[in-house]
Design an enzyme around this catalytic site. Structure first.
Site, PDB file in Angstrom:
ATOM      1  N   PHE A   1       1.792 -10.969 -11.493  1.00  0.00           N
ATOM      2  CA  PHE A   1       2.884 -11.379 -10.617  1.00  0.00           C
ATOM      3  C   PHE A   1       2.266 -11.849  -9.313  1.00  0.00           C
ATOM      4  O   PHE A   1       1.639 -11.059  -8.593  1.00  0.00           O
ATOM      5  CB  PHE A   1       3.823 -10.193 -10.405  1.00  0.00           C
ATOM      6  CG  PHE A   1       4.940 -10.416  -9.428  1.00  0.00           C
ATOM      7  CD1 PHE A   1       5.884 -11.410  -9.626  1.00  0.00           C
ATOM      8  CD2 PHE A   1       5.088  -9.583  -8.315  1.00  0.00           C
ATOM      9  CE1 PHE A   1       6.934 -11.597  -8.739  1.00  0.00           C
ATOM     10  CE2 PHE A   1       6.131  -9.754  -7.424  1.00  0.00           C
ATOM     11  CZ  PHE A   1       7.056 -10.757  -7.635  1.00  0.00           C
TER      12      PHE A   1
ATOM     13  N   ILE B   1      -3.138  -9.345  -5.590  1.00  0.00           N
ATOM     14  CA  ILE B   1      -2.505  -9.659  -6.863  1.00  0.00           C
ATOM     15  C   ILE B   1      -3.014  -8.706  -7.942  1.00  0.00           C
ATOM     16  O   ILE B   1      -4.187  -8.765  -8.336  1.00  0.00           O
ATOM     17  CB  ILE B   1      -2.759 -11.123  -7.274  1.00  0.00           C
ATOM     18  CG1 ILE B   1      -2.298 -12.068  -6.157  1.00  0.00           C
ATOM     19  CG2 ILE B   1      -2.055 -11.425  -8.596  1.00  0.00           C
ATOM     20  CD1 ILE B   1      -0.859 -11.873  -5.714  1.00  0.00           C
ATOM     21  N   SER B   2      -2.129  -7.828  -8.396  1.00  0.00           N
ATOM     22  CA  SER B   2      -2.481  -6.878  -9.445  1.00  0.00           C
ATOM     23  C   SER B   2      -2.677  -7.616 -10.760  1.00  0.00           C
ATOM     24  O   SER B   2      -1.892  -8.493 -11.118  1.00  0.00           O
ATOM     25  CB  SER B   2      -1.381  -5.823  -9.587  1.00  0.00           C
ATOM     26  OG  SER B   2      -1.203  -5.137  -8.360  1.00  0.00           O
TER      27      SER B   2
ATOM     28  N   GLY C   1     -10.937  23.960  -1.698  1.00  0.00           N
ATOM     29  CA  GLY C   1     -12.142  23.135  -1.657  1.00  0.00           C
ATOM     30  C   GLY C   1     -12.404  22.399  -2.956  1.00  0.00           C
ATOM     31  O   GLY C   1     -12.910  21.267  -2.952  1.00  0.00           O
TER      32      GLY C   1
ATOM     33  N   GLU D   1       5.093  -3.243  -4.070  1.00  0.00           N
ATOM     34  CA  GLU D   1       6.452  -3.492  -4.577  1.00  0.00           C
ATOM     35  C   GLU D   1       7.501  -3.201  -3.503  1.00  0.00           C
ATOM     36  O   GLU D   1       8.622  -2.773  -3.816  1.00  0.00           O
ATOM     37  CB  GLU D   1       6.735  -2.665  -5.841  1.00  0.00           C
ATOM     38  CG  GLU D   1       5.948  -3.084  -7.058  1.00  0.00           C
ATOM     39  CD  GLU D   1       6.311  -4.475  -7.539  1.00  0.00           C
ATOM     40  OE1 GLU D   1       7.493  -4.832  -7.517  1.00  0.00           O
ATOM     41  OE2 GLU D   1       5.393  -5.209  -7.927  1.00  0.00           O
ATOM     42  N   GLY D   2       7.139  -3.418  -2.256  1.00  0.00           N
ATOM     43  CA  GLY D   2       8.026  -3.127  -1.137  1.00  0.00           C
ATOM     44  C   GLY D   2       7.705  -1.769  -0.545  1.00  0.00           C
ATOM     45  O   GLY D   2       7.756  -0.758  -1.232  1.00  0.00           O
TER      46      GLY D   2
ATOM     47  N   GLU E   1       9.514   1.524   4.028  1.00  0.00           N
ATOM     48  CA  GLU E   1      10.390   0.993   5.072  1.00  0.00           C
ATOM     49  C   GLU E   1      11.281  -0.116   4.511  1.00  0.00           C
ATOM     50  O   GLU E   1      12.474  -0.214   4.824  1.00  0.00           O
ATOM     51  CB  GLU E   1       9.548   0.465   6.235  1.00  0.00           C
ATOM     52  CG  GLU E   1       8.808   1.544   7.021  1.00  0.00           C
ATOM     53  CD  GLU E   1       7.589   2.113   6.286  1.00  0.00           C
ATOM     54  OE1 GLU E   1       7.150   3.213   6.641  1.00  0.00           O
ATOM     55  OE2 GLU E   1       7.091   1.443   5.354  1.00  0.00           O
TER      56      GLU E   1
END
Length: 379
Positions: A123, A157-158, A340, A363-364, A367
């Site tokens: 995408f 870009i994934s 630890g 993906e947004g 916020e």
């Protein structure tokens, strides 16, 4: 209301969990360390029919619903969130957009190899100066007779370095505002398309992410996805579907954090008893289990709305916001429970905490989700 999954959905969950225990869990730490794409694993995912769950069978998919796809992403992410995310982007955005907006020829040419797992999708929307503010994008597709010529640079870009099929968003008429963006299907190897090198990230390290550069990339109208000027609407659909996938990823991470915390707290003895018996620890686990249940219900409900052809934009944002923020919060608590040992490289909770952070960003951002939710509620 019926909160019970169908027998088919329960069987698919059982099968994908067995697949993950056998094939994903054993390599998750290694591919995170090496930042490598597990091509052999994705070949097995394709052979198992996991790369096109909600796509109709005539186009190579399993013909299942979107809730089932969320379950698959959840279980993959429980073992390796990089793998879950790669599948989520591929199925929830690349496959779904072509299924929703593609022509019959485009579905046969592009969707079938994607849904069968022979090809991987990406995408391509974000730019160096345009993340949440999509209108700030500068990539253009200029008309040249019957052709389009693309120029511009996309980033973060994934699947960028490894994709076979790119869904690209750019301006065909910037002066037309929101009606001036269009989307294109561009196959790997198209002259003028150049993926960049994989970015070295804090988390999701085996998920491949890069720039994608277009320089005089020439396309025909057959590459146009949907009508010219429909890109903004297509992107909105991508966000809705993608956010359900990210929420499912968050649920998987939360489940893994709870699994690891329960196991360790029962084994770790301090002051003469397992730390699970200490109120400070048991209450952390109680909160973790409660928020996991809430995140799962929000995610499943958003997927259910989509499957029932009901509006789900607000609910996808709610699920994504809640699952993301609770995953970040509780993976931090899981590291705290491990003390630890949780801070040492190689501990699963350390990887989970690194992986969880990006859920609040891509993906947004959180916020941006609050903007979507408040805007809907206030209307």
């Amino acid at each position: 209301m019926n909160f019970k999954l169908t027998e088919e959905q329960e069987l698919i969950r059982k099968n994908i969990r067995e697949f993950c225990v056998k094939n994903v869990e054993p390599i998750a730490a290694e591919i995170d360390e090496k930042e490598s794409h597990p091509a052999d694993l994705f070949k097995k995912l394709a052979e198992g029919g996991w790369m096109g769950i909600p796509i109709p069978t005539q186009y190579g998919g399993a013909g299942a619903d979107y809730l089932t796809n969320a379950i698959v992403v959840e279980e993959l992410s429980r073992s390796c969130s990089s793998t879950g995310f790669t599948v989520s982007i591929h199925v929830g955005i690349a496959c779904m957009l072509i299924n929703l907006f593609g022509t019959e020829d485009q579905k046969k040419k592009y969707l079938v190899p994607l849904a069968t797992g022979k090809h991987l999708g990406a995408f391509v929307l974000t730019e160096p100066g345009a993340g949440t503010d999509v209108m700030a994008a500068t990539t253009t597709a200029t008309k040249d007779g019957d052709a389009y010529v693309l120029n511009g640079t996309k980033t973060f870009i994934s699947n960028g370095p490894i994709a076979d099929t790119y869904l690209v968003f750019c301006w065909t008429d910037k002066a037309a505002g929101r009606k001036g963006m269009s989307s294109f299907i561009i196959p790997k190897g198209t002259p003028g398309l150049k993926p960049g090198e994989h970015f070295h990230k804090m988390g999701l390290r085996s998920s491949q992410t890069s720039e994608v550069v277009f320089k005089d990339c020439r396309l025909t109208k057959e590459n146009l996805l949907g009508a010219e000027g429909a890109g903004m609407g297509n992107a909105g659909a991508a966000f809705d579907h993608g956010r359900v996938g990210i929420a499912a990823q968050g649920v998987g991470i939360l489940q893994a954090a709870l699994d690891e915390s329960i196991k360790y707290s029962k084994e770790r003895v301090q002051m003469g008893s397992p730390i699970a018996r200490h109120q400070a620890i048991s209450w952390m686990i109680a909160d973790m289990a409660t928020d996991l249940q809430a995140a799962r219900f929000l995610t499943y409900y958003a997927a259910w709305l989509k499957d029932n052809k009901l509006p789900f934009t607000k609910d996808a944002s709610m699920a994504k916001l809640f699952a993301a923020e609770k995953a970040m919060h509780h993976t931090t608590k899981a590291v705290q429970i491990h003390g630890g040992y949780g801070y040492i490289k190689g501990a699963k909770v350390e990887r989970l905490m690194r992986d969880a952070k990006i859920l609040e960003i891509y993906e947004g951002t959180s916020e941006a989700q609050r903007m979507v939710i408040s805007g809907t509620v206030l209307r």
